[in-house]
Design a protein around this motif. Structure first.
Motif, short mmCIF file in Angstrom:
data_model
loop_
_atom_site.label_atom_id
_atom_site.label_comp_id
_atom_site.label_asym_id
_atom_site.label_seq_id
_atom_site.Cartn_x
_atom_site.Cartn_y
_atom_site.Cartn_z
N TRP A 73 -6.76 -40.09 -0.41
CA TRP A 73 -5.33 -40.09 0.26
C TRP A 73 -5.49 -38.88 1.47
CZ3 TRP A 73 -0.64 -42.56 -1.00
CH2 TRP A 73 -0.72 -43.64 -1.53
N ASP A 74 -4.79 -39.34 2.27
CA ASP A 74 -4.48 -38.50 3.44
C ASP A 74 -3.43 -37.54 3.07
OD1 ASP A 74 -4.65 -37.68 6.51
OD2 ASP A 74 -2.49 -38.12 6.16
N GLU A 75 -3.58 -36.34 3.14
CA GLU A 75 -2.47 -35.44 2.91
C GLU A 75 -1.10 -35.52 3.48
OE1 GLU A 75 -1.66 -30.64 2.82
OE2 GLU A 75 -3.55 -31.33 3.69
N PHE A 76 -0.99 -35.90 4.64
CA PHE A 76 0.30 -36.50 5.44
C PHE A 76 1.07 -37.50 4.75
CE2 PHE A 76 2.73 -38.85 8.48
CZ PHE A 76 3.62 -38.26 8.75
N LEU A 77 0.12 -38.70 4.38
CA LEU A 77 0.89 -39.85 3.59
C LEU A 77 1.22 -39.54 2.41
CD1 LEU A 77 -1.73 -42.61 4.66
CD2 LEU A 77 0.42 -42.34 5.55
N MET A 78 0.60 -38.52 1.62
CA MET A 78 1.02 -38.09 0.28
C MET A 78 2.23 -37.18 0.41
SD MET A 78 0.76 -38.20 -3.02
CE MET A 78 -0.67 -39.28 -3.02
N GLU A 79 2.24 -36.48 1.30
CA GLU A 79 3.57 -35.63 1.52
C GLU A 79 4.75 -36.60 1.60
OE1 GLU A 79 2.95 -33.36 4.95
OE2 GLU A 79 1.66 -31.66 3.68
N LYS A 80 4.83 -37.69 2.49
CA LYS A 80 5.66 -38.80 2.72
C LYS A 80 5.93 -39.45 1.49
CE LYS A 80 6.97 -42.81 5.64
NZ LYS A 80 7.44 -43.43 4.29
N SER A 100 -14.59 -37.71 -12.01
CA SER A 100 -15.79 -37.61 -11.01
C SER A 100 -15.50 -38.53 -9.79
CB SER A 100 -17.03 -38.09 -11.63
OG SER A 100 -16.97 -39.45 -11.95
N GLY A 101 -14.63 -39.49 -9.52
CA GLY A 101 -14.38 -40.08 -8.36
C GLY A 101 -13.25 -39.41 -7.63
N ALA A 102 -13.15 -40.05 -6.22
CA ALA A 102 -12.06 -39.73 -5.44
C ALA A 102 -10.80 -40.22 -6.16
CB ALA A 102 -12.13 -40.09 -3.97
N GLY A 103 -9.58 -39.29 -5.94
CA GLY A 103 -8.18 -39.70 -6.80
C GLY A 103 -7.30 -38.70 -6.40
N VAL A 104 -6.09 -38.95 -6.80
CA VAL A 104 -5.03 -38.13 -6.85
C VAL A 104 -4.28 -37.90 -8.17
CG1 VAL A 104 -2.81 -37.57 -5.81
CG2 VAL A 104 -4.50 -38.53 -4.25
N LEU A 105 -3.97 -36.75 -8.59
CA LEU A 105 -3.35 -36.35 -9.71
C LEU A 105 -2.05 -35.75 -9.40
CD1 LEU A 105 -3.24 -36.94 -12.81
CD2 LEU A 105 -4.57 -34.56 -13.12
N ILE A 136 -5.32 -33.56 -4.67
CA ILE A 136 -6.05 -34.62 -3.84
C ILE A 136 -7.33 -33.99 -4.10
CG2 ILE A 136 -6.51 -35.75 -1.70
CD1 ILE A 136 -3.65 -35.13 -0.96
N ALA A 137 -8.19 -34.76 -4.93
CA ALA A 137 -9.57 -34.71 -5.08
C ALA A 137 -10.40 -35.75 -4.37
CB ALA A 137 -9.89 -34.65 -6.44
N LYS A 138 -10.71 -35.36 -3.06
CA LYS A 138 -11.36 -35.96 -2.22
C LYS A 138 -12.87 -36.48 -2.81
CE LYS A 138 -9.01 -35.07 2.06
NZ LYS A 138 -8.53 -36.29 2.34
N SER A 191 10.90 -29.44 -5.22
CA SER A 191 10.03 -29.51 -4.26
C SER A 191 8.53 -29.76 -4.77
CB SER A 191 9.77 -28.14 -3.50
OG SER A 191 9.47 -27.19 -4.62
N TYR A 192 7.45 -29.76 -3.84
CA TYR A 192 6.17 -30.26 -4.24
C TYR A 192 5.15 -29.15 -3.57
CZ TYR A 192 6.12 -32.45 0.23
OH TYR A 192 6.23 -32.77 1.77
N ARG A 193 3.90 -29.14 -4.38
CA ARG A 193 2.80 -28.36 -3.88
C ARG A 193 1.72 -29.28 -3.93
NH1 ARG A 193 6.37 -25.81 -2.12
NH2 ARG A 193 6.66 -23.52 -2.39
N ILE A 194 0.74 -29.12 -2.80
CA ILE A 194 -0.32 -30.09 -2.79
C ILE A 194 -1.69 -29.45 -2.61
CG2 ILE A 194 -1.38 -31.86 -1.60
CD1 ILE A 194 1.15 -33.12 -0.61
#
Length: 353
Positions: free
Chosen positions: A278-285, A216-221, A317-319, A346-349
């Protein structure tokens, strides 16, 4: 045997077990007050049958103890309360009421009830032994003061002997009870941690890690699936495969924060949950760095070219959170399989607003 008791009675790792201690005292509070209510009720019935004076006072004690029971059951629904402190608070009237009535009514039976409670009630409390022994000593001193105030010299020696008997019995019984219960808490925590951790990598296993995810909260899985790991086991042996899994776990720990939840999700699959936006750009890095570090893990044997580890990564990324945990796991898993279908390594976001 005595050295083992001393070890538990010191309870040097007390701060590490505050949560299970509080859970134990949640139950202890309810049972302590139920026991106190039952004793006061039996005492009322007995004194009524014997047609002794002071029935009104004892009836009042029963009513008050019943109210305490209702209050305790209501409070115990809130698991965030400090139940250790609450037991100490409720123990005050439970012991003082029969002590005061002993002075007012001047009846030997009231003293016996108090001394019985002095032995029994601390058994429901799990805390530092020195605190428990201190509270027993304080109430014993109060009882001594009460029999002095009564001024009945003919009964003083007898009541003093009863007090000493009850005091030392209470210390012995509670010392044994505390050492046993502390040992059970430590063993319980040990086996709980063992059941929630992967023995090979030292990370949380699936059950141990997923319980900390807050959908239910903001987070990244993040799901990480090692590419071609079967070739490692088939070509280099399971021992080498285990070494790779350990190296991957260490790589994940270096790439994420100490308070992030890193787990071996199963087999050659890992997962990471990190709280906050998390900002998508920072997560990509972050994911590019992770893929780079994973490729540093290589295995080889004589006569063969080294094999470098790669991974397929799916990231959600669940904002604003997700409807539920299953949805969160499913969306991250879908991204991982999409990365695997598009060439691996590779990765997918997916960003969910």
């Amino acid at each position: 045997m005595w050295k083992e008791y001393q070890k538990y009675l010191k309870f040097e790792n007390y701060e590490n077990y505050l949560e299970p201690i509080n859970r134990t005292n949640n139950y202890g509070l309810k049972f302590m007050l139920l026991t106190n209510f039952a004793i006061s009720l039996v005492n009322l019935i007995f004194r009524t049958i014997m047609n002794n004076p002071g029935i009104t006072v004892r009836l009042g004690l029963v009513a008050v103890n019943f109210i305490f029971c209702l209050a305790a059951f209501a409070l115990c629904r809130n698991t965030h309360l400090d139940f250790t402190a609450l037991i100490y608070v409720f123990m005050i009237p439970c012991l003082l009421f029969p002590l005061i009535s002993e002075i007012i009514l001047n009846r030997q039976a009231e003293g016996m009830v108090f001394l019985f409670l002095l032995i029994i009630l601390p058994l429901f409390l799990l805390d530092l032994p020195k605190r428990v022994f201190s509270i027993i000593s304080i109430y014993a001193i109060l009882y001594l003061v009460s029999i002095i105030i009564k001024g009945d010299r003919s009964e003083f020696i007898l009541e003093l002997m009863h007090l000493l008997d009850a005091y030392f019995l209470s210390l012995l019984v509670n010392a044994y009870s505390l050492s046993t219960r502390i040992r059970n808490v430590e063993l319980g925590e040990h086996y709980e941690k063992k059941s929630e951790h992967d023995p090979l990598t030292g990370l949380c296993n699936r059950d141990g890690g997923v319980r900390y995810i807050n959908p239910s909260g903001a987070g990244v899985l993040i799901f990480i699936d090692l590419d071609n790991f079967k070739k490692v086991n088939d070509g280099f042996g399971h021992a080498k495969g285990d070494e790779v899994l350990k190296a991957v776990a260490q790589t994940l720990q270096r790439n994420f924060r100490d308070d992030d939840i890193i787990m071996r999700y199963g087999g050659d699959e890992f997962a990471v949950y990190t709280r906050g936006n998390w900002d998508e750009f920072l997560m990509e890095k972050r994911l590019n760095d992770l893929l780079y570090d994973l490729r540093k893990i290589s295995i080889s044997k004589e006569g063969t070219s080294p094999m470098y580890m790669t991974a397929s990564i799916g990231c959600l990324i669940a904002k604003s959170g997700c409807p539920d945990l299953d949805t969160m796991l499913r969306l991250a898993d879908q991204q991982m399989y999409e990365a695997k279908e598009h060439g691996k390594n590779s990765y997918r976001i997916l960003v969910q607003e």
